[in-house]
Design an enzyme around this catalytic site. Structure first.
Site, PDB file in Angstrom:
ATOM      1  N   GLY A 192      43.355  40.058  43.096  1.00 36.34           N
ATOM      2  CA  GLY A 192      44.353  40.279  44.134  1.00 36.34           C
ATOM      3  C   GLY A 192      44.026  41.425  45.076  1.00 36.34           C
ATOM      4  CE1 TYR A 193      44.524  45.590  42.363  1.00 34.19           C
ATOM      5  CE2 TYR A 193      42.397  46.294  41.571  1.00 34.19           C
ATOM      6  CZ  TYR A 193      43.759  46.238  41.424  1.00 34.19           C
ATOM      7  OH  TYR A 193      44.357  46.820  40.341  1.00 34.19           O
ATOM      8  CB  SER A 194      40.570  43.556  49.547  1.00 32.33           C
ATOM      9  OG  SER A 194      41.005  44.859  49.814  1.00 32.33           O
TER      10      SER A 194
ATOM     11  N   GLY B 111      40.370  39.323  46.821  1.00 30.18           N
ATOM     12  CA  GLY B 111      39.189  39.049  46.005  1.00 30.18           C
ATOM     13  C   GLY B 111      37.925  39.764  46.432  1.00 30.18           C
TER      14      GLY B 111
END
Length: 76
Positions: free
Chosen positions: A60-62, A64
């Protein structure tokens, strides 16, 4: 670096974890403040050279791109 057992798995991980939410392509996902591949790679390299082997990231960070940056840096 001090290492500890990860639960009952027998795996040894560094006592210090590198959180990777700050890595990612700024134009992907909702984190315009994130560090791109070049800046992220330098930090990851320094952590690995210091003995850190526990990197925390999530798809979920940026959108993927954090995992992509971390994966390429660890591979290289």
């Amino acid at each position: 670096m001090r290492y500890i057992k990860l639960g009952t798995t027998g795996l040894e991980v560094s006592a210090i974890t590198l959180g990777c939410m700050s890595f990612g392509e700024p134009d992907r996902g909702g984190e315009p403040w994130s560090l791109g591949a070049d800046a992220g790679r330098d930090i990851i390299r320094q952590a690995l050279e210091s003995g850190v082997n526990f990197l925390d990231t999530a798809n979920g960070y940026s959108a993927g791109s954090s995992e992509e940056i971390v994966g390429r840096a660890v591979k290289d």
